[in-house]
Scaffold this active site. Structure first.
Site, PDB file in Angstrom:
ATOM      1  N   CYS A  23      -4.254  -9.164   4.819  1.00 50.09           N
ATOM      2  CA  CYS A  23      -4.372 -10.468   5.445  1.00 50.09           C
ATOM      3  C   CYS A  23      -5.777 -10.674   6.018  1.00 50.09           C
ATOM      4  O   CYS A  23      -6.466  -9.730   6.327  1.00 50.09           O
ATOM      5  CB  CYS A  23      -3.378 -10.690   6.588  1.00 50.09           C
ATOM      6  N   ARG A  49      -8.602 -10.374   0.745  1.00 55.39           N
ATOM      7  CA  ARG A  49      -7.719  -9.570   1.602  1.00 55.39           C
ATOM      8  C   ARG A  49      -6.255  -9.919   1.392  1.00 55.39           C
ATOM      9  O   ARG A  49      -5.371  -9.157   1.795  1.00 55.39           O
ATOM     10  CB  ARG A  49      -8.059  -9.793   3.077  1.00 55.39           C
ATOM     11  N   TRP A  96      -1.347 -11.429   3.053  1.00 53.43           N
ATOM     12  CA  TRP A  96      -0.900 -10.409   2.106  1.00 53.43           C
ATOM     13  C   TRP A  96       0.455  -9.976   2.623  1.00 53.43           C
ATOM     14  O   TRP A  96       0.579  -9.278   3.613  1.00 53.43           O
ATOM     15  CB  TRP A  96      -1.876  -9.229   2.077  1.00 53.43           C
ATOM     16  N   ASN A 122      -2.798 -10.116  11.676  1.00 51.98           N
ATOM     17  CA  ASN A 122      -3.020  -9.188  10.568  1.00 51.98           C
ATOM     18  C   ASN A 122      -2.564  -7.810  11.043  1.00 51.98           C
ATOM     19  O   ASN A 122      -3.042  -7.308  12.058  1.00 51.98           O
ATOM     20  CB  ASN A 122      -4.493  -9.128  10.182  1.00 51.98           C
ATOM     21  N   GLY A 123      -1.617  -7.221  10.336  1.00 46.81           N
ATOM     22  CA  GLY A 123      -1.123  -5.900  10.739  1.00 46.81           C
ATOM     23  C   GLY A 123       0.381  -5.815  10.570  1.00 46.81           C
ATOM     24  O   GLY A 123       0.977  -6.610   9.829  1.00 46.81           O
ATOM     25  N   GLU A 502      -4.024  12.572 -13.143  1.00 49.63           N
ATOM     26  CA  GLU A 502      -4.676  11.434 -12.476  1.00 49.63           C
ATOM     27  C   GLU A 502      -6.191  11.575 -12.499  1.00 49.63           C
ATOM     28  O   GLU A 502      -6.923  10.611 -12.737  1.00 49.63           O
ATOM     29  CB  GLU A 502      -4.157  11.288 -11.040  1.00 49.63           C
ATOM     30  N   LYS A 506      -8.786   8.761 -14.214  1.00 46.19           N
ATOM     31  CA  LYS A 506      -9.901   8.129 -13.504  1.00 46.19           C
ATOM     32  C   LYS A 506     -11.220   8.348 -14.248  1.00 46.19           C
ATOM     33  O   LYS A 506     -12.020   7.429 -14.432  1.00 46.19           O
ATOM     34  CB  LYS A 506     -10.008   8.663 -12.066  1.00 46.19           C
ATOM     35  N   GLU A 509     -11.224   6.307 -17.447  1.00 48.54           N
ATOM     36  CA  GLU A 509     -11.146   4.858 -17.203  1.00 48.54           C
ATOM     37  C   GLU A 509     -12.497   4.279 -16.796  1.00 48.54           C
ATOM     38  O   GLU A 509     -12.882   3.199 -17.245  1.00 48.54           O
ATOM     39  CB  GLU A 509     -10.115   4.615 -16.097  1.00 48.54           C
ATOM     40  N   HIS A 525      -1.827  26.414 -26.166  1.00 47.44           N
ATOM     41  CA  HIS A 525      -1.196  25.666 -27.271  1.00 47.44           C
ATOM     42  C   HIS A 525      -2.075  24.490 -27.685  1.00 47.44           C
ATOM     43  O   HIS A 525      -1.700  23.333 -27.533  1.00 47.44           O
ATOM     44  CB  HIS A 525       0.202  25.219 -26.836  1.00 47.44           C
ATOM     45  N   LYS A 625      -7.451  -5.768 -14.074  1.00 54.74           N
ATOM     46  CA  LYS A 625      -6.407  -5.410 -13.118  1.00 54.74           C
ATOM     47  C   LYS A 625      -5.234  -6.369 -13.310  1.00 54.74           C
ATOM     48  O   LYS A 625      -5.431  -7.531 -13.642  1.00 54.74           O
ATOM     49  CB  LYS A 625      -6.976  -5.568 -11.706  1.00 54.74           C
TER      50      LYS A 625
HETATM   51  C1  AGP Z   1      -5.136   3.008 -12.962  1.00 52.33           C
HETATM   52  O1  AGP Z   1      -6.377   3.237 -12.415  1.00 52.33           O
HETATM   53  C2  AGP Z   1      -5.103   1.866 -13.854  1.00 52.33           C
HETATM   54  N1  AGP Z   1      -5.629   0.723 -13.280  1.00 52.33           N
HETATM   55  C3  AGP Z   1      -3.778   1.601 -14.550  1.00 52.33           C
HETATM   56  O2  AGP Z   1      -3.463   2.699 -15.325  1.00 52.33           O
HETATM   57  C4  AGP Z   1      -2.608   1.292 -13.636  1.00 52.33           C
HETATM   58  O3  AGP Z   1      -2.244   2.416 -12.912  1.00 52.33           O
HETATM   59  C5  AGP Z   1      -1.426   0.830 -14.465  1.00 52.33           C
HETATM   60  O4  AGP Z   1      -1.797  -0.339 -15.136  1.00 52.33           O
HETATM   61  C6  AGP Z   1      -0.205   0.561 -13.606  1.00 52.33           C
HETATM   62  O5  AGP Z   1      -0.445  -0.524 -12.762  1.00 52.33           O
HETATM   63  P1  AGP Z   1       0.661  -0.892 -11.680  1.00 52.33           P
HETATM   64  O6  AGP Z   1       0.761   0.219 -10.708  1.00 52.33           O
HETATM   65  O7  AGP Z   1       0.149  -2.155 -11.081  1.00 52.33           O
HETATM   66  O8  AGP Z   1       1.943  -1.108 -12.430  1.00 52.33           O
END
Ligand code: AGP
Length: 630
Positions: A23, A49, A96, A122-123, A502, A506, A509, A525, A625
């Protein structure tokens, strides 16, 4: 008011305004102009935000004027003209959602029974439920499902019982009853010449220029109007009047004299609060986001653990980073609550499990955006077979919240960087709390163990803070050393297999370096054939039951000339002496919580690799995103 020219060092300022990013609140008292257009423009600068709903309230000729609605600022403005409210005093909010879906009734400002007092916040107010019940017993009528609405009613009740307190006095009394985090601003038609603000673990700054005074969740909102900033600290209340901002300690009402400082930020820099990219800013926000996960709503967490307890089979379904959170959670649920769960990559769910899902199945769908297509497709396939849907998301009001029987909002605030960072560690913290709750429900852990783990979960924010502070520079150097590597391996064992996955995601990506991750036990393997002298292999080495075998895997890779990069616990000399490079995390972290601290160096490594390779970590190629506001 004395305004000194000395420039304020940006990192100190960052610390002063960092904290809870959810927020945006803003307000002002202007000498001449109407406040509404200024508030509208400032909220636009705060929209990163939160963008669920927007609202403004102004004071004019002793009357309160409120305009608010759900939706993005531009859409609401088109419909309701956010510039068209009278008066040179006003407050505003861009939301938010954490408590109450993004609906008009839940948008801010919230008012009291007589529509004389307006509040933006906000909070998270943790004890809002009991305060609300008490106020309803005193005849107050509530309109929304939010935690915030208790504030104007509390102030109203206090002033009703003790009018001599005045607005500032009543606000100070009201916040003493609140538990949680809050930055609050209050106006009242009964005292139409002031704005009262308070800060507690939520960002609030004051901006001043020769004539006008502004308050805001952060500096970007008023930077085009002034670069003179007055810091407000936790536990302080500010009474703003024309050309004046008086700060007092809430506890003893003592006056605080503090000089405004000048900041030398460009508006673009300001939105990133001085960080070069949103990704590194969001990595630094993890301690506060983790603190927020400690405030998820008890009621829903309990309900969710009850559904998990009753389930015949539990599928955890997600994509990408969220899937890695599910993978780690499957270890937590098994080790703590003896609950077997199936972490499934959403795009394979229907093929892999579609036929075996039925009315006794429970799907825990995890998605920070709550909008990822494959995850939602899995959910609808499971719903068709009458399965119970549970959700863990960062986006209240998202599709996942609407299709879930019960959902938990993880409260990490908007994540602008495409690479998920703070939302991952927050997902892990919520999952660990759920697993612990379930373990208690099933009597699988002793009270001592419960208390020990609960204490450690509470410590995670400080532990992550320490890692960022102590290891960021070292991670930067390591990125410089390995930036030209052609490929990487990421290996882990046990729960930190998920951490290795993970770390790999990263790096690929945002730094575009081919990387393979696998449980270290699988080394022989296939992967080991790729190893040549200098081939970088990252090992995630928690000091748990897998430590010994992992040393064996390190030896195997080392024997073939691999460069060993190890993420180790402080003082783990055994592995440190085997590694070519290592990053240390604080020791004595319970195994089931270890992915949280161990992933942070991997996030930073990927970030600095991308920077060293001249790439923009916030805008990785070929990706977007799920939900962004630009
Ligand atoms: C992760 O860094 C990526 N942006 C991507 O793999 C992401 O985790 C995936 O698209 C899932 O997104 P979500 O958590 O919004 O469902």
């Amino acid at each position: 008011m004395l305004i000194t020219e000395k420039l304020f060092p940006w990192n100190l300022l960052q610390q002063a305004i960092e904290a809870l990013l959810m927020c945006g609140i803003f307000g002002c008292i202007l000498e001449e102009k109407n406040a509404a257009p200024i508030i509208h423009a400032a909220l636009k600068r705060l929209e990163y935000r939160g963008y669920d709903s927007v609202g403004e309230a102004t004071l004019h000729e002793g009357k309160l004027h409120v305009k608010k609605d759900q939706g993005k600022i531009d859409d609401v403005h088109r419909l309701r003209n956010l510039d068209d409210l009278p008066g040179s005093i006003g407050i505003g909010h861009t939301r938010w959602a954490t408590h109450g879906a993004p609906l008009q009734v839940n948008s801010h400002p919230h008012t009291d029974c007589n529509e004389q007092i307006a509040v933006v916040h906000n909070g998270i107010i943790e004890n809002f439920d009991e305060l609300r019940t008490d106020l309803e017993n005193h005849g107050h009528t509530f309109k929304s499902k939010t935690d915030t609405e208790v504030v104007p009613h509390l102030i109203e009740e206090i002033l009703r019982n003790n009018p001599s307190l005045g607005l500032t006095g009543a606000v100070a009394e009201a916040v003493k009853k609140l538990q949680g985090s809050y930055a609050i601003a209050v106006i009242s038609s009964e005292e139409p010449d002031k704005i009262v603000c308070v800060r507690n673990e939520s960002p609030l700054v004051i901006g001043v220029n020769e004539k006008d005074v502004f308050f805001s969740s952060d500096i970007p909102a008023f930077l085009p109007l002034t670069n003179k900033v007055l810091i407000v600290e936790d536990g302080e209340i500010v009474t703003i009047s024309l050309g004046k901002a008086e700060i007092r300690k809430i506890a003893d009402s003592r006056i605080v004299s503090r000089e405004p400082k000048a900041v030398d930020w460009s508006p673009e820099m300001a939105v990133k609060q001085g960080y070069p990219h949103f990704m590194i800013k969001e990595i630094h926000e993890q301690p506060d986001c983790l603190r927020n996960t400690l405030r998820v709503q008890e009621h829903y967490a309990d309900l969710m653990s009850t559904f998990l307890d009753r389930a015949r089979d539990v599928y955890m379904v997600a994509c990408g980073t969220s899937y890695h959170a599910c993978l780690a959670a499957s270890y937590m649920f098994s080790k703590l609550a003896f609950l077997p769960t199936y972490p499934i990559i959403a795009s394979e769910f229907v093929e892999q499990c579609g036929k075996s899902v039925n009315i006794d199945s429970t799907i825990l769908a995890v998605s920070q955006s709550g909008e990822t297509a494959d995850t939602l497709a899995s959910v609808s396939a499971a719903r068709e077979r009458a399965a119970t849907i549970l959700g863990l998301t960062n986006t209240i009001g998202s599709t996942l919240t609407r299709v879930s029987r019960v959902y938990i909002g993880q409260q990490s605030g908007p994540e602008i960087g495409v690479a998920a960072t703070k939302t991952f560690t927050s997902q892990l913290s919520v999952m660990a709390q759920l697993a612990l709750r379930l373990a208690k429900k099933r009597g699988k852990v002793s009270q001592d163990e419960m208390d020990y783990l609960a204490e450690k979960i509470k410590k995670l924010p400080d532990i992550v803070q320490e890692i960022i502070l102590k290891q960021e520079e070292k991670t930067k150097q390591m990125a410089r050393k390995y930036k030209d590597a052609k490929a990487f391996f990421f290996l882990g064992r046990g729960i930190n297999t998920a951490t290795a996955y993970e770390g790999r995601l990263k790096l690929m990506e945002i730094a575009y370096i081919p990387a393979i991750a696998f449980p270290a036990g699988e080394s022989k393997h296939g992967p080991i054939s790729l190893v040549e002298p200098g081939f970088p292999v990252v090992f995630v080495c928690a000091k748990d039951g897998t430590h010994k075998t992992l040393i064996g895997n390190i030896m195997e890779m080392k024997a073939r000339g691999a460069s060993i990069i190890a993420i180790v616990e402080e003082g783990d000399e055994e592995i440190k002496k085997l590694a070519d490079d290592y990053i240390e995390v604080p020791k004595d972290i319970p195994e089931v919580l270890s992915p949280v601290p161990f992933v942070v160096p991997l996030q930073m490594l990927a970030y600095y690799m991308a920077v060293e390779r001249g790439l923009n970590p916030d805008r990785p190629r070929n990706l977007a995103k799920s939900v962004t506001v630009k």
